[in-house]
Design a protein around this motif. Sequence first.
Motif, PDB file in Angstrom:
ATOM      1  N   ALA A   1       0.834  -1.205   0.000  1.00  0.00           N
ATOM      2  CA  ALA A   1       0.000   0.000   0.000  1.00  0.00           C
ATOM      3  C   ALA A   1       0.864   1.250   0.000  1.00  0.00           C
ATOM      4  O   ALA A   1       0.582   2.215  -0.714  1.00  0.00           O
ATOM      5  CB  ALA A   1      -0.931  -0.002   1.219  1.00  0.00           C
ATOM      6  N   LEU A   2       1.923   1.210   0.768  1.00  0.00           N
ATOM      7  CA  LEU A   2       2.839   2.355   0.835  1.00  0.00           C
ATOM      8  C   LEU A   2       3.504   2.596  -0.516  1.00  0.00           C
ATOM      9  O   LEU A   2       3.723   3.742  -0.912  1.00  0.00           O
ATOM     10  CB  LEU A   2       3.882   2.094   1.925  1.00  0.00           C
ATOM     11  N   GLN A   3       3.788   1.529  -1.235  1.00  0.00           N
ATOM     12  CA  GLN A   3       4.418   1.654  -2.556  1.00  0.00           C
ATOM     13  C   GLN A   3       3.492   2.293  -3.584  1.00  0.00           C
ATOM     14  O   GLN A   3       3.955   3.024  -4.459  1.00  0.00           O
ATOM     15  CB  GLN A   3       4.867   0.283  -3.069  1.00  0.00           C
ATOM     16  N   VAL A   4       2.198   2.012  -3.501  1.00  0.00           N
ATOM     17  CA  VAL A   4       1.273   2.545  -4.508  1.00  0.00           C
ATOM     18  C   VAL A   4       0.567   3.819  -4.065  1.00  0.00           C
ATOM     19  O   VAL A   4      -0.085   4.465  -4.884  1.00  0.00           O
ATOM     20  CB  VAL A   4       0.227   1.483  -4.947  1.00  0.00           C
ATOM     21  N   ALA A   5       0.687   4.171  -2.800  1.00  0.00           N
ATOM     22  CA  ALA A   5       0.006   5.381  -2.295  1.00  0.00           C
ATOM     23  C   ALA A   5       0.513   6.610  -3.033  1.00  0.00           C
ATOM     24  O   ALA A   5       1.722   6.806  -3.177  1.00  0.00           O
ATOM     25  CB  ALA A   5       0.229   5.520  -0.797  1.00  0.00           C
ATOM     26  N   VAL A   6      -0.411   7.424  -3.481  1.00  0.00           N
ATOM     27  CA  VAL A   6      -0.071   8.608  -4.248  1.00  0.00           C
ATOM     28  C   VAL A   6      -0.293   9.870  -3.408  1.00  0.00           C
ATOM     29  O   VAL A   6       0.571  10.732  -3.310  1.00  0.00           O
ATOM     30  CB  VAL A   6      -0.910   8.679  -5.549  1.00  0.00           C
ATOM     31  N   ARG A   7      -1.461   9.960  -2.802  1.00  0.00           N
ATOM     32  CA  ARG A   7      -1.806  11.158  -2.030  1.00  0.00           C
ATOM     33  C   ARG A   7      -1.188  11.102  -0.635  1.00  0.00           C
ATOM     34  O   ARG A   7      -0.973  10.026  -0.078  1.00  0.00           O
ATOM     35  CB  ARG A   7      -3.336  11.284  -1.922  1.00  0.00           C
ATOM     36  N   ASP A   8      -0.927  12.266  -0.079  1.00  0.00           N
ATOM     37  CA  ASP A   8      -0.338  12.351   1.264  1.00  0.00           C
ATOM     38  C   ASP A   8      -1.204  11.640   2.299  1.00  0.00           C
ATOM     39  O   ASP A   8      -0.689  10.970   3.190  1.00  0.00           O
ATOM     40  CB  ASP A   8      -0.131  13.814   1.677  1.00  0.00           C
ATOM     41  N   GLU A   9      -2.524  11.792   2.185  1.00  0.00           N
ATOM     42  CA  GLU A   9      -3.444  11.158   3.128  1.00  0.00           C
ATOM     43  C   GLU A   9      -3.288   9.630   3.079  1.00  0.00           C
ATOM     44  O   GLU A   9      -3.263   8.965   4.109  1.00  0.00           O
ATOM     45  CB  GLU A   9      -4.879  11.551   2.793  1.00  0.00           C
ATOM     46  N   GLU A  10      -3.188   9.085   1.859  1.00  0.00           N
ATOM     47  CA  GLU A  10      -3.009   7.636   1.702  1.00  0.00           C
ATOM     48  C   GLU A  10      -1.675   7.189   2.299  1.00  0.00           C
ATOM     49  O   GLU A  10      -1.606   6.179   2.996  1.00  0.00           O
ATOM     50  CB  GLU A  10      -3.039   7.245   0.222  1.00  0.00           C
ATOM     51  N   ARG A  11      -0.633   7.948   2.007  1.00  0.00           N
ATOM     52  CA  ARG A  11       0.698   7.595   2.523  1.00  0.00           C
ATOM     53  C   ARG A  11       0.702   7.640   4.053  1.00  0.00           C
ATOM     54  O   ARG A  11       1.230   6.750   4.706  1.00  0.00           O
ATOM     55  CB  ARG A  11       1.779   8.521   1.964  1.00  0.00           C
ATOM     56  N   GLY A  12       0.105   8.669   4.618  1.00  0.00           N
ATOM     57  CA  GLY A  12       0.050   8.797   6.073  1.00  0.00           C
ATOM     58  C   GLY A  12      -0.712   7.652   6.718  1.00  0.00           C
ATOM     59  O   GLY A  12      -0.281   7.086   7.726  1.00  0.00           O
ATOM     60  N   ARG A  13      -1.820   7.302   6.109  1.00  0.00           N
ATOM     61  CA  ARG A  13      -2.630   6.200   6.654  1.00  0.00           C
ATOM     62  C   ARG A  13      -1.896   4.869   6.526  1.00  0.00           C
ATOM     63  O   ARG A  13      -1.903   4.053   7.449  1.00  0.00           O
ATOM     64  CB  ARG A  13      -3.966   6.156   5.931  1.00  0.00           C
ATOM     65  N   ALA A  14      -1.233   4.656   5.388  1.00  0.00           N
ATOM     66  CA  ALA A  14      -0.465   3.421   5.191  1.00  0.00           C
ATOM     67  C   ALA A  14       0.689   3.343   6.188  1.00  0.00           C
ATOM     68  O   ALA A  14       0.951   2.287   6.772  1.00  0.00           O
ATOM     69  CB  ALA A  14       0.049   3.335   3.754  1.00  0.00           C
ATOM     70  N   GLU A  15       1.368   4.466   6.394  1.00  0.00           N
ATOM     71  CA  GLU A  15       2.475   4.503   7.368  1.00  0.00           C
ATOM     72  C   GLU A  15       1.972   4.162   8.771  1.00  0.00           C
ATOM     73  O   GLU A  15       2.602   3.376   9.488  1.00  0.00           O
ATOM     74  CB  GLU A  15       3.127   5.890   7.399  1.00  0.00           C
ATOM     75  N   LEU A  16       0.851   4.757   9.159  1.00  0.00           N
ATOM     76  CA  LEU A  16       0.303   4.526  10.494  1.00  0.00           C
ATOM     77  C   LEU A  16      -0.117   3.072  10.683  1.00  0.00           C
ATOM     78  O   LEU A  16       0.210   2.444  11.694  1.00  0.00           O
ATOM     79  CB  LEU A  16      -0.887   5.460  10.748  1.00  0.00           C
ATOM     80  N   GLU A  17      -0.843   2.540   9.714  1.00  0.00           N
ATOM     81  CA  GLU A  17      -1.280   1.142   9.820  1.00  0.00           C
ATOM     82  C   GLU A  17      -0.092   0.187   9.814  1.00  0.00           C
ATOM     83  O   GLU A  17      -0.080  -0.805  10.550  1.00  0.00           O
ATOM     84  CB  GLU A  17      -2.250   0.794   8.679  1.00  0.00           C
ATOM     85  N   LEU A  18       0.929   0.491   9.003  1.00  0.00           N
ATOM     86  CA  LEU A  18       2.126  -0.348   8.966  1.00  0.00           C
ATOM     87  C   LEU A  18       2.851  -0.285  10.302  1.00  0.00           C
ATOM     88  O   LEU A  18       3.309  -1.312  10.824  1.00  0.00           O
ATOM     89  CB  LEU A  18       3.048   0.075   7.816  1.00  0.00           C
TER      90      LEU A  18
END
Length: 194
Positions: A152-169
């Motif tokens: 998910a972190l690799q494909v996340a484009v938007r900052d919100e997606e990246r932040g959420r992926a980082e937090l869940e990871l």
Amino acid sequence: HHALSLVFARRGPSGPDEAAAHEQASKALEQVYGFLASYEQRLAEDPEDLEAADGVSRAYLSLYQNFRGDRRLLDKAEPALQYILQRKPDHPTALYNLGFVRAEQKRLPEALELFRKSIEADPQAAPPRINLGRTLLVLGRRDEAVQELERALQVAVRDEERGRAELELAQALEAGGSTADLAAALEHYQTVLK
């Protein structure tokens, strides 16, 4: 809107901040109900308008997220999602949103399947991967969750997606409990805080 007014009326006088928050919530509710009416009208005029059916489901899901706990809103979103999937079984957004509904209903095996189908339909979408990872973690399948959240972190484009992926990871890594897992989790938490 009426329900909010009743809640605030029962609570008695409030300060200017609470009044402003009430006004903002009322306007947001009116806007969502306006979108909902518009989408429902479009769908009544053209039953094959899948964009309108998607709009109906998103309006109810938006209301659910703002008024968490009212399961009736999930029940209202579900038929619109089923309607879309009957006509287009590989609709990635409908698959993802129905997966969200199933996860909220604690029907986790079904949620997993729907998130996987959504990913299959749109491999570059991060949200279904994030929710798949979260669901795997809840089911105690931590290693699979970590792998999915890394994707998910690799494909996340938007900052919100990246932040959420980082937090869940970070949360999935933390669940591992080893010193290495905790150190890796800390790095991801720090990234979220930047």
